[in-house]
Design an enzyme around this catalytic site. Structure first.
Site, PDB file in Angstrom:
ATOM      1  N   CYS A  72       5.238  61.770  20.411  1.00  0.00           N
ATOM      2  CA  CYS A  72       6.533  62.364  20.645  1.00  0.00           C
ATOM      3  C   CYS A  72       7.383  62.076  19.404  1.00  0.00           C
ATOM      4  O   CYS A  72       6.918  60.601  18.587  1.00  0.00           O
ATOM      5  CB  CYS A  72       8.019  61.149  21.627  1.00  0.00           C
ATOM      6  N   GLU A  95      13.449  71.517  28.545  1.00  0.00           N
ATOM      7  CA  GLU A  95      13.293  70.724  29.716  1.00  0.00           C
ATOM      8  C   GLU A  95      13.790  71.720  31.079  1.00  0.00           C
ATOM      9  O   GLU A  95      13.658  70.927  32.342  1.00  0.00           O
ATOM     10  CB  GLU A  95      15.008  70.004  29.609  1.00  0.00           C
ATOM     11  N   ASP A 148       6.416  60.037  26.499  1.00  0.00           N
ATOM     12  CA  ASP A 148       7.705  61.131  25.528  1.00  0.00           C
ATOM     13  C   ASP A 148       8.567  60.926  26.376  1.00  0.00           C
ATOM     14  O   ASP A 148       8.837  59.863  27.076  1.00  0.00           O
ATOM     15  CB  ASP A 148       6.782  62.183  25.430  1.00  0.00           C
ATOM     16  N   SER A 149       9.685  61.381  25.925  1.00  0.00           N
ATOM     17  CA  SER A 149      10.940  61.370  26.364  1.00  0.00           C
ATOM     18  C   SER A 149      10.955  62.399  28.100  1.00  0.00           C
ATOM     19  O   SER A 149      11.767  62.024  29.035  1.00  0.00           O
ATOM     20  CB  SER A 149      12.064  61.481  25.383  1.00  0.00           C
ATOM     21  N   CYS A 180       8.619  68.839  17.131  1.00  0.00           N
ATOM     22  CA  CYS A 180       9.175  67.540  18.048  1.00  0.00           C
ATOM     23  C   CYS A 180       8.182  68.416  19.614  1.00  0.00           C
ATOM     24  O   CYS A 180       8.036  69.096  19.256  1.00  0.00           O
ATOM     25  CB  CYS A 180      10.273  68.372  18.694  1.00  0.00           C
ATOM     26  N   HIS A 206       7.976  68.740  21.945  1.00  0.00           N
ATOM     27  CA  HIS A 206       8.824  69.521  23.476  1.00  0.00           C
ATOM     28  C   HIS A 206       9.040  71.112  23.064  1.00  0.00           C
ATOM     29  O   HIS A 206       8.519  72.123  24.059  1.00  0.00           O
ATOM     30  CB  HIS A 206      10.972  69.077  23.380  1.00  0.00           C
TER      31      HIS A 206
HETATM   32  N1  DGL Z   1       9.886  65.159  22.779  1.00  0.00           N
HETATM   33  C1  DGL Z   1      10.317  64.588  21.258  1.00  0.00           C
HETATM   34  C2  DGL Z   1       9.490  64.945  20.350  1.00  0.00           C
HETATM   35  O1  DGL Z   1       8.874  65.093  20.229  1.00  0.00           O
HETATM   36  C3  DGL Z   1      11.686  64.880  21.874  1.00  0.00           C
HETATM   37  C4  DGL Z   1      12.574  65.383  22.398  1.00  0.00           C
HETATM   38  C5  DGL Z   1      14.173  63.883  22.619  1.00  0.00           C
HETATM   39  O2  DGL Z   1      15.038  64.502  22.366  1.00  0.00           O
HETATM   40  O3  DGL Z   1      14.615  63.590  23.439  1.00  0.00           O
HETATM   41  O4  DGL Z   1      10.311  64.910  18.878  1.00  0.00           O
END
Ligand code: DGL
Length: 221
Positions: free
Chosen positions: A69, A141, A6-7, A176, A178
């Site tokens: 992600c 984050e 993921d990011s 998302c 996150h």
């Molecule tokens: N965790 C990522 C998702 O599921 C996105 C987070 C980001 O924008 O980097 O879309």
């Protein structure tokens, strides 16, 4: 070995969940923090980043890769064929889960800008109510999570989910990974069930892998 990427924070949630379900497997984990947030990237940039993430995980021996992600998953069908092999995007299982949870078929999706723009969830749920909340990526984050939120963090979440209150949405996809950290808070505000994409992703992967390895985790940065 399984690869997970993921990011950033969303992948860590999925990793923790996968580890909880499967202590026996070897996992290589990559958080591409250098190129985050993915949600603000163009489609072309995302394709390049995702192919690179897959390459890096394969270079340490990962042979099945979970794309933990949603944003990265939206470009999966545009990756080169060699990058689609044994890599698992998460939009379809998350959408399927929402369709099974929803009683009235009124489903909302809260996601990044890139995921909303891609129309990926709408491909499975044509009349989904979609809203982007990149501020929740920043919040995750920063380390904020359920059970540990300040009043001002609560207000950010409340504002982000406002488009879904007062309408007849009966299920909200946390589209998302996150946003997994705010599952309880969001359910509390809206009073409807959520579908946590990070959790669904981990469960799908846990089912898919056989016994392989000794339970070690390899961290890539
Ligand atoms: N965790 C990522 C998702 O599921 C996105 C987070 C980001 O924008 O980097 O879309």
């Amino acid at each position: 070995m399984i690869g997970v990427f993921d990011s950033g924070a969303g992948g860590r949630f999925a990793l923790r969940e996968l580890r909880r379900l499967r202590g026996d497997i070897d996992i290589a984990f990559l958080a591409d923090e250098e190129n985050a947030p993915y949600g603000e990237r163009s489609e072309g940039e995302l394709i390049r980043l995702v192919e690179n993430d897959i390459k890096r995980l394969r270079s340490v021996g990962a042979d099945k890769i979970l794309i933990a992600c949603c944003t990265a998953s939206t470009v999966w069908d545009k990756l080169g064929a060699e990058y689609r092999r044994d890599t698992y995007p998460i939009i379809a299982p998350v959408a399927r889960r929402a369709l099974s949870v929803s009683r009235g078929g009124r489903i909302g999706v809260i996601s990044t800008e890139a995921t909303k723009r891609s129309g990926a969830f709408q491909g499975f749920i044509p009349d989904a109510l979609c809203h982007a909340a990149p501020e929740l990526v920043t919040l995750a984050e920063s380390g904020a999570c359920d059970g540990n939120l300040t009043e001002s963090q609560r207000n950010i979440i409340k504002k982000a989910v406002e488009p879904f209150s007062g309408c007849d949405v009966d299920t909200l996809i946390l589209g998302c990974t996150h946003f997994a950290y705010f599952e309880r808070e969001i359910e509390g505000i809206l009073g409807i069930p959520t579908v946590n994409s990070a959790r669904v992703a981990a469960r799908e992967m846990a089912k898919r892998v056989e016994n392989e390895g000794s339970g070690k985790t390899v961290w890539l940065t």
